[in-house]
Design an enzyme around this catalytic site. Structure first.
Site, PDB file in Angstrom:
ATOM      1  N   LYS A  63      52.035  -1.154 -41.424  1.00 15.96           N
ATOM      2  CA  LYS A  63      53.495  -1.147 -41.432  1.00 15.96           C
ATOM      3  C   LYS A  63      53.945   0.012 -42.302  1.00 15.96           C
ATOM      4  CE  LYS A  63      56.074  -3.757 -44.069  1.00 15.96           C
ATOM      5  NZ  LYS A  63      57.278  -3.185 -44.678  1.00 15.96           N
ATOM      6  N   ASP A  86      59.100  -0.165 -40.062  1.00 21.07           N
ATOM      7  CA  ASP A  86      60.015  -1.159 -40.633  1.00 21.07           C
ATOM      8  C   ASP A  86      61.135  -0.462 -41.403  1.00 21.07           C
ATOM      9  OD1 ASP A  86      61.124  -3.299 -42.153  1.00 21.07           O
ATOM     10  OD2 ASP A  86      59.523  -3.140 -43.643  1.00 21.07           O
ATOM     11  N   LEU A  87      62.228  -0.126 -40.707  1.00 20.03           N
ATOM     12  CA  LEU A  87      63.357   0.537 -41.381  1.00 20.03           C
ATOM     13  C   LEU A  87      64.599  -0.354 -41.433  1.00 20.03           C
ATOM     14  CD1 LEU A  87      62.829   4.177 -40.047  1.00 20.03           C
ATOM     15  CD2 LEU A  87      62.073   3.184 -42.206  1.00 20.03           C
ATOM     16  N   LYS A  88      64.513  -1.531 -40.854  1.00 18.24           N
ATOM     17  CA  LYS A  88      65.584  -2.547 -40.969  1.00 18.24           C
ATOM     18  C   LYS A  88      66.972  -1.956 -40.796  1.00 18.24           C
ATOM     19  CE  LYS A  88      63.052  -5.532 -44.204  1.00 18.24           C
ATOM     20  NZ  LYS A  88      61.922  -4.675 -44.574  1.00 18.24           N
ATOM     21  N   HIS A 130      70.793  -1.358 -40.075  1.00 18.99           N
ATOM     22  CA  HIS A 130      71.969  -2.224 -40.252  1.00 18.99           C
ATOM     23  C   HIS A 130      73.184  -1.311 -40.402  1.00 18.99           C
ATOM     24  CE1 HIS A 130      73.800  -5.888 -42.606  1.00 18.99           C
ATOM     25  NE2 HIS A 130      74.546  -5.493 -41.590  1.00 18.99           N
ATOM     26  N   ASP A 131      73.938  -1.115 -39.313  1.00 18.08           N
ATOM     27  CA  ASP A 131      75.098  -0.216 -39.346  1.00 18.08           C
ATOM     28  C   ASP A 131      75.971  -0.557 -38.135  1.00 18.08           C
ATOM     29  OD1 ASP A 131      76.820   2.016 -39.831  1.00 18.08           O
ATOM     30  OD2 ASP A 131      75.153   3.151 -40.667  1.00 18.08           O
ATOM     31  N   ILE A 132      76.960   0.255 -37.848  1.00 15.32           N
ATOM     32  CA  ILE A 132      77.796  -0.049 -36.686  1.00 15.32           C
ATOM     33  C   ILE A 132      76.960   0.126 -35.411  1.00 15.32           C
ATOM     34  CG2 ILE A 132      79.959   0.551 -37.845  1.00 15.32           C
ATOM     35  CD1 ILE A 132      79.883   3.234 -36.268  1.00 15.32           C
ATOM     36  N   THR A 167      62.467 -12.527 -47.190  1.00 19.16           N
ATOM     37  CA  THR A 167      61.606 -13.484 -47.908  1.00 19.16           C
ATOM     38  C   THR A 167      61.805 -13.415 -49.425  1.00 19.16           C
ATOM     39  OG1 THR A 167      59.826 -11.855 -47.858  1.00 19.16           O
ATOM     40  CG2 THR A 167      59.800 -13.541 -46.135  1.00 19.16           C
ATOM     41  N   ARG A 201      50.871  -6.196 -51.166  1.00 19.47           N
ATOM     42  CA  ARG A 201      50.232  -6.200 -52.487  1.00 19.47           C
ATOM     43  C   ARG A 201      48.996  -7.074 -52.588  1.00 19.47           C
ATOM     44  NH1 ARG A 201      56.144  -6.524 -55.109  1.00 19.47           N
ATOM     45  NH2 ARG A 201      56.389  -7.537 -53.074  1.00 19.47           N
TER      46      ARG A 201
HETATM   47  O1  LIG Z   1      60.535  -6.599 -42.587  1.00 18.64           O
HETATM   48  C1  LIG Z   1      59.616  -6.755 -43.413  1.00 18.64           C
HETATM   49  O2  LIG Z   1      58.500  -6.299 -43.204  1.00 18.64           O
HETATM   50  C2  LIG Z   1      59.879  -7.623 -44.574  1.00 18.64           C
HETATM   51  C3  LIG Z   1      60.841  -8.600 -44.411  1.00 18.64           C
HETATM   52  C4  LIG Z   1      60.987  -9.612 -45.377  1.00 18.64           C
HETATM   53  O3  LIG Z   1      61.788 -10.528 -45.224  1.00 18.64           O
HETATM   54  N1  LIG Z   1      60.191  -9.558 -46.473  1.00 18.64           N
HETATM   55  C5  LIG Z   1      59.277  -8.573 -46.693  1.00 18.64           C
HETATM   56  O4  LIG Z   1      58.567  -8.630 -47.712  1.00 18.64           O
HETATM   57  N2  LIG Z   1      59.149  -7.560 -45.775  1.00 18.64           N
HETATM   58  C6  LIG Z   1      58.207  -6.436 -46.028  1.00 18.64           C
HETATM   59  O5  LIG Z   1      56.875  -6.940 -46.094  1.00 18.64           O
HETATM   60  C7  LIG Z   1      56.151  -6.310 -47.152  1.00 18.64           C
HETATM   61  C8  LIG Z   1      55.689  -7.377 -48.097  1.00 18.64           C
HETATM   62  O6  LIG Z   1      54.953  -6.812 -49.131  1.00 18.64           O
HETATM   63  P1  LIG Z   1      54.099  -7.695 -50.138  1.00 18.64           P
HETATM   64  O7  LIG Z   1      55.039  -8.654 -50.821  1.00 18.64           O
HETATM   65  O8  LIG Z   1      53.526  -6.672 -51.076  1.00 18.64           O
HETATM   66  O9  LIG Z   1      53.063  -8.397 -49.300  1.00 18.64           O
HETATM   67  C9  LIG Z   1      57.058  -5.265 -47.774  1.00 18.64           C
HETATM   68  O10 LIG Z   1      56.731  -4.014 -47.240  1.00 18.64           O
HETATM   69  C10 LIG Z   1      58.461  -5.685 -47.353  1.00 18.64           C
HETATM   70  O11 LIG Z   1      59.298  -4.558 -47.118  1.00 18.64           O
END
Ligand SMILES: O=C(O)c1cc(=O)[nH]c(=O)n1[C@@H]1O[C@H](COP(=O)(O)O)[C@@H](O)[C@H]1O
Length: 240
Positions: A34, A61-63, A65-67, A122, A211
Protein backbone atom coordinates in the site's frame (compact mmCIF):
# COMPACT_ATOMS: atom_id res chain seq x y z
CA UNK A 1 -11.82 -5.13 -12.41
CA UNK A 2 -8.48 -5.90 -10.73
CA UNK A 3 -8.18 -8.40 -7.90
CA UNK A 4 -8.04 -7.62 -4.18
CA UNK A 5 -5.07 -9.19 -2.37
CA UNK A 6 -5.43 -10.67 1.16
CA UNK A 7 -2.60 -8.73 2.84
CA UNK A 8 -1.20 -5.31 1.93
CA UNK A 9 2.00 -4.13 3.59
CA UNK A 10 1.75 -0.37 4.26
CA UNK A 11 4.86 1.27 2.78
CA UNK A 12 4.76 4.19 5.22
CA UNK A 13 8.34 5.32 4.59
CA UNK A 14 9.68 8.86 4.03
CA UNK A 15 11.41 8.07 0.73
CA UNK A 16 11.20 5.56 -2.08
CA UNK A 17 14.74 4.34 -1.52
CA UNK A 18 14.00 3.52 2.11
CA UNK A 19 10.86 1.62 1.08
CA UNK A 20 12.66 -0.39 -1.60
CA UNK A 21 15.65 -1.08 0.69
CA UNK A 22 13.30 -2.43 3.37
CA UNK A 23 11.57 -4.73 0.87
CA UNK A 24 14.92 -5.97 -0.46
CA UNK A 25 16.68 -6.47 2.87
CA UNK A 26 13.71 -8.40 4.24
CA UNK A 27 13.14 -10.45 1.06
CA UNK A 28 9.57 -9.22 0.66
CA UNK A 29 9.75 -9.55 -3.11
CA UNK A 30 6.61 -8.79 -5.11
CA UNK A 31 4.32 -8.75 -2.05
CA UNK A 32 1.17 -6.60 -2.27
CA UNK A 33 1.94 -3.10 -0.94
CA UNK A 34 0.00 0.00 0.00
CA UNK A 35 1.41 3.38 -1.02
CA UNK A 36 -0.05 6.16 1.10
CA UNK A 37 0.21 9.93 1.29
CA UNK A 38 3.67 10.05 2.88
CA UNK A 39 5.44 8.14 0.13
CA UNK A 40 3.31 9.30 -2.82
CA UNK A 41 3.60 13.00 -1.91
CA UNK A 42 7.37 12.58 -1.81
CA UNK A 43 7.97 10.43 -4.87
CA UNK A 44 4.85 10.75 -7.04
CA UNK A 45 3.86 8.48 -9.94
CA UNK A 46 7.45 7.26 -10.65
CA UNK A 47 7.26 5.36 -7.34
CA UNK A 48 4.26 3.44 -8.64
CA UNK A 49 6.22 2.56 -11.77
CA UNK A 50 9.21 1.42 -9.69
CA UNK A 51 7.05 -0.89 -7.59
CA UNK A 52 5.20 -2.23 -10.62
CA UNK A 53 8.49 -3.07 -12.31
CA UNK A 54 9.38 -5.08 -9.21
CA UNK A 55 6.10 -7.00 -9.48
CA UNK A 56 4.22 -5.58 -6.48
CA UNK A 57 0.40 -5.38 -6.64
CA UNK A 58 -0.39 -1.83 -5.45
CA UNK A 59 -3.11 -0.23 -3.33
CA UNK A 60 -2.76 3.54 -3.83
CA UNK A 61 -4.28 4.94 -0.64
CA UNK A 62 -4.82 8.70 -1.07
CA UNK A 63 -8.33 8.87 0.45
CA UNK A 64 -9.72 11.52 -1.87
CA UNK A 65 -12.27 13.90 -0.32
CA UNK A 66 -13.29 17.04 -2.26
CA UNK A 67 -16.07 18.33 -4.49
CA UNK A 68 -17.33 15.77 -7.02
CA UNK A 69 -15.75 17.39 -10.10
CA UNK A 70 -12.30 17.57 -8.51
CA UNK A 71 -12.44 14.00 -7.19
CA UNK A 72 -13.68 12.69 -10.54
CA UNK A 73 -10.80 14.26 -12.45
CA UNK A 74 -8.19 13.34 -9.84
CA UNK A 75 -9.44 9.76 -9.85
CA UNK A 76 -9.10 9.63 -13.62
CA UNK A 77 -5.39 10.47 -13.20
CA UNK A 78 -4.87 7.91 -10.44
CA UNK A 79 -6.64 5.17 -12.40
CA UNK A 80 -4.33 5.85 -15.35
CA UNK A 81 -1.38 4.72 -13.16
CA UNK A 82 -2.78 1.20 -13.51
CA UNK A 83 -2.78 0.44 -9.77
CA UNK A 84 -4.99 -2.29 -8.29
CA UNK A 85 -6.90 -0.40 -5.59
CA UNK A 86 -7.76 3.28 -4.99
CA UNK A 87 -9.95 4.96 -2.37
CA UNK A 88 -12.06 7.96 -1.35
CA UNK A 89 -13.67 9.10 1.90
CA UNK A 90 -17.35 8.08 2.01
CA UNK A 91 -17.97 11.30 3.97
CA UNK A 92 -17.59 13.16 0.66
CA UNK A 93 -21.10 11.94 -0.18
CA UNK A 94 -22.91 10.04 -2.89
CA UNK A 95 -22.30 12.52 -5.73
CA UNK A 96 -18.57 12.55 -4.97
CA UNK A 97 -18.42 8.75 -4.92
CA UNK A 98 -20.33 8.53 -8.22
CA UNK A 99 -17.81 10.98 -9.72
CA UNK A 100 -14.99 8.78 -8.41
CA UNK A 101 -16.54 5.70 -10.03
CA UNK A 102 -16.76 7.55 -13.34
CA UNK A 103 -13.16 8.79 -12.99
CA UNK A 104 -11.89 5.26 -12.35
CA UNK A 105 -13.73 3.96 -15.41
CA UNK A 106 -12.55 6.77 -17.67
CA UNK A 107 -8.94 6.77 -16.47
CA UNK A 108 -8.26 3.03 -16.54
CA UNK A 109 -5.96 1.99 -19.34
CA UNK A 110 -6.28 -1.69 -18.51
CA UNK A 111 -8.65 -3.54 -16.16
CA UNK A 112 -10.05 -0.86 -13.86
CA UNK A 113 -8.82 -0.54 -10.25
CA UNK A 114 -11.04 -1.56 -7.34
CA UNK A 115 -12.57 1.54 -5.71
CA UNK A 116 -13.04 1.54 -1.93
CA UNK A 117 -14.69 4.10 0.35
CA UNK A 118 -13.26 4.80 3.81
CA UNK A 119 -16.15 4.72 6.29
CA UNK A 120 -14.78 5.60 9.72
CA UNK A 121 -11.01 5.64 10.25
CA UNK A 122 -9.65 2.96 12.57
CA UNK A 123 -8.02 5.76 14.60
CA UNK A 124 -11.52 6.90 15.64
CA UNK A 125 -13.47 5.71 18.66
CA UNK A 126 -17.02 6.33 19.86
CA UNK A 127 -15.99 9.20 22.13
CA UNK A 128 -14.37 11.06 19.20
CA UNK A 129 -17.42 10.44 17.03
CA UNK A 130 -19.66 12.06 19.62
CA UNK A 131 -17.44 14.84 20.98
CA UNK A 132 -15.36 15.86 17.95
CA UNK A 133 -17.58 14.99 14.99
CA UNK A 134 -20.86 15.70 16.79
CA UNK A 135 -22.46 12.53 15.44
CA UNK A 136 -24.96 10.89 17.75
CA UNK A 137 -24.92 7.46 16.13
CA UNK A 138 -22.84 4.41 17.02
CA UNK A 139 -19.80 3.62 14.86
CA UNK A 140 -21.40 0.41 13.47
CA UNK A 141 -24.49 2.40 12.48
CA UNK A 142 -22.37 5.07 10.74
CA UNK A 143 -20.34 2.38 8.97
CA UNK A 144 -23.51 0.60 7.83
CA UNK A 145 -24.92 3.87 6.51
CA UNK A 146 -21.74 4.77 4.59
CA UNK A 147 -21.48 1.24 3.24
CA UNK A 148 -25.00 1.44 1.79
CA UNK A 149 -24.28 4.92 0.41
CA UNK A 150 -21.07 3.64 -1.20
CA UNK A 151 -22.82 0.60 -2.63
CA UNK A 152 -25.63 2.67 -4.12
CA UNK A 153 -23.01 4.99 -5.65
CA UNK A 154 -21.32 2.12 -7.50
CA UNK A 155 -18.27 1.76 -5.22
CA UNK A 156 -16.85 -1.78 -4.87
CA UNK A 157 -16.20 -1.99 -1.15
CA UNK A 158 -15.28 -0.15 2.03
CA UNK A 159 -12.44 0.39 4.47
CA UNK A 160 -13.53 -0.17 8.08
CA UNK A 161 -12.23 -1.85 11.21
CA UNK A 162 -12.43 -5.61 11.75
CA UNK A 163 -15.23 -4.93 14.25
CA UNK A 164 -17.56 -3.80 11.45
CA UNK A 165 -16.43 -6.35 8.84
CA UNK A 166 -19.38 -8.68 9.43
CA UNK A 167 -22.00 -5.99 8.92
CA UNK A 168 -20.23 -4.87 5.74
CA UNK A 169 -20.19 -8.43 4.40
CA UNK A 170 -23.96 -8.61 5.02
CA UNK A 171 -24.31 -5.89 2.37
CA UNK A 172 -22.20 -7.95 -0.10
CA UNK A 173 -19.50 -5.28 -0.30
CA UNK A 174 -15.74 -5.89 -0.08
CA UNK A 175 -14.32 -5.17 3.41
CA UNK A 176 -10.69 -4.07 3.74
CA UNK A 177 -9.59 -3.70 7.34
CA UNK A 178 -6.51 -1.84 8.64
CA UNK A 179 -5.83 -1.46 12.39
CA UNK A 180 -4.17 -4.87 12.62
CA UNK A 181 -2.13 -5.64 15.72
CA UNK A 182 -0.48 -8.79 17.05
CA UNK A 183 -0.95 -9.85 20.67
CA UNK A 184 0.11 -7.23 23.17
CA UNK A 185 2.15 -4.97 20.85
CA UNK A 186 1.92 -1.17 20.81
CA UNK A 187 -1.34 0.07 19.28
CA UNK A 188 0.14 3.53 18.45
CA UNK A 189 -2.54 5.93 17.14
CA UNK A 190 -5.09 3.20 16.30
CA UNK A 191 -8.30 2.76 18.31
CA UNK A 192 -10.33 -0.06 16.67
CA UNK A 193 -7.78 -2.86 16.33
CA UNK A 194 -7.83 -6.64 15.90
CA UNK A 195 -5.51 -9.53 15.12
CA UNK A 196 -5.22 -11.20 11.68
CA UNK A 197 -7.03 -14.31 13.05
CA UNK A 198 -10.02 -12.27 14.22
CA UNK A 199 -10.03 -10.41 10.88
CA UNK A 200 -10.36 -13.77 9.12
CA UNK A 201 -13.09 -14.99 11.50
CA UNK A 202 -15.12 -11.79 10.99
CA UNK A 203 -15.03 -12.20 7.21
CA UNK A 204 -12.66 -9.41 6.25
CA UNK A 205 -11.56 -9.74 2.60
CA UNK A 206 -8.24 -8.01 3.02
CA UNK A 207 -6.03 -6.55 5.76
CA UNK A 208 -3.49 -3.71 5.74
CA UNK A 209 -0.50 -4.05 8.05
CA UNK A 210 2.21 -1.47 8.58
CA UNK A 211 4.02 -1.06 11.88
CA UNK A 212 3.44 -4.65 13.07
CA UNK A 213 5.72 -5.65 10.17
CA UNK A 214 7.99 -2.58 9.94
CA UNK A 215 8.83 -2.69 13.64
CA UNK A 216 9.09 -6.49 13.93
CA UNK A 217 12.37 -8.15 14.90
CA UNK A 218 12.15 -10.19 11.71
CA UNK A 219 9.77 -8.48 9.22
CA UNK A 220 10.09 -11.34 6.72
CA UNK A 221 8.90 -13.97 9.19
CA UNK A 222 6.25 -11.68 10.68
CA UNK A 223 4.79 -10.85 7.25
CA UNK A 224 4.46 -14.54 6.38
CA UNK A 225 3.02 -15.42 9.81
CA UNK A 226 0.39 -12.69 9.40
CA UNK A 227 -0.44 -13.90 5.91
CA UNK A 228 -0.78 -17.47 7.12
CA UNK A 229 -2.92 -16.45 10.12
CA UNK A 230 -5.24 -14.47 7.84
CA UNK A 231 -5.47 -16.86 4.90
CA UNK A 232 -4.62 -20.19 6.55
CA UNK A 233 -2.36 -20.83 3.57
CA UNK A 234 1.24 -21.68 4.28
CA UNK A 235 3.50 -19.88 1.87
CA UNK A 236 6.53 -22.17 2.02
CA UNK A 237 8.63 -19.70 0.08
CA UNK A 238 8.12 -17.27 2.94
CA UNK A 239 10.11 -19.18 5.51
CA UNK A 240 13.28 -19.72 3.48
O1 LIG B 1 -7.14 3.47 4.19
C1 LIG B 1 -6.30 2.95 4.94
O2 LIG B 1 -5.44 2.20 4.50
C2 LIG B 1 -6.46 3.17 6.39
C3 LIG B 1 -7.74 3.42 6.85
C4 LIG B 1 -8.01 3.40 8.23
O3 LIG B 1 -9.15 3.55 8.65
N1 LIG B 1 -6.97 3.18 9.07
C5 LIG B 1 -5.69 2.99 8.66
O4 LIG B 1 -4.81 2.76 9.51
N2 LIG B 1 -5.40 3.04 7.32
C6 LIG B 1 -4.00 2.91 6.84
O5 LIG B 1 -3.49 1.63 7.20
C7 LIG B 1 -2.15 1.73 7.67
C8 LIG B 1 -2.10 1.19 9.07
O6 LIG B 1 -0.81 1.23 9.56
P1 LIG B 1 -0.38 0.49 10.89
O7 LIG B 1 -1.23 1.03 12.01
O8 LIG B 1 1.07 0.85 11.03
O9 LIG B 1 -0.62 -0.98 10.65
C9 LIG B 1 -1.72 3.17 7.54
O10 LIG B 1 -0.98 3.32 6.36
C10 LIG B 1 -3.03 3.95 7.45
O11 LIG B 1 -2.92 5.07 6.59
Amino acid sequence: MKQLQPVYFALDFPTGNEAIDFLQVNRLDAIPVKVGMELFYKEGPPMIQRLKERGHPIFLDLKLHDIPATVGRAMRNLASLDVDVVNVHAQGGAAMMRAAVQGVEEGATNERPILLAVTMLTSTDQEMVEREMLLDNSIPKVVRHYTNLAKNSGVDGVVCSVHEAELVKNTAMLALTPGIRLGSGDIHDQKRIASPDVARERGSDSIVVGRAIREADDPHVTYHQIKEAFTHEIDHKGFN
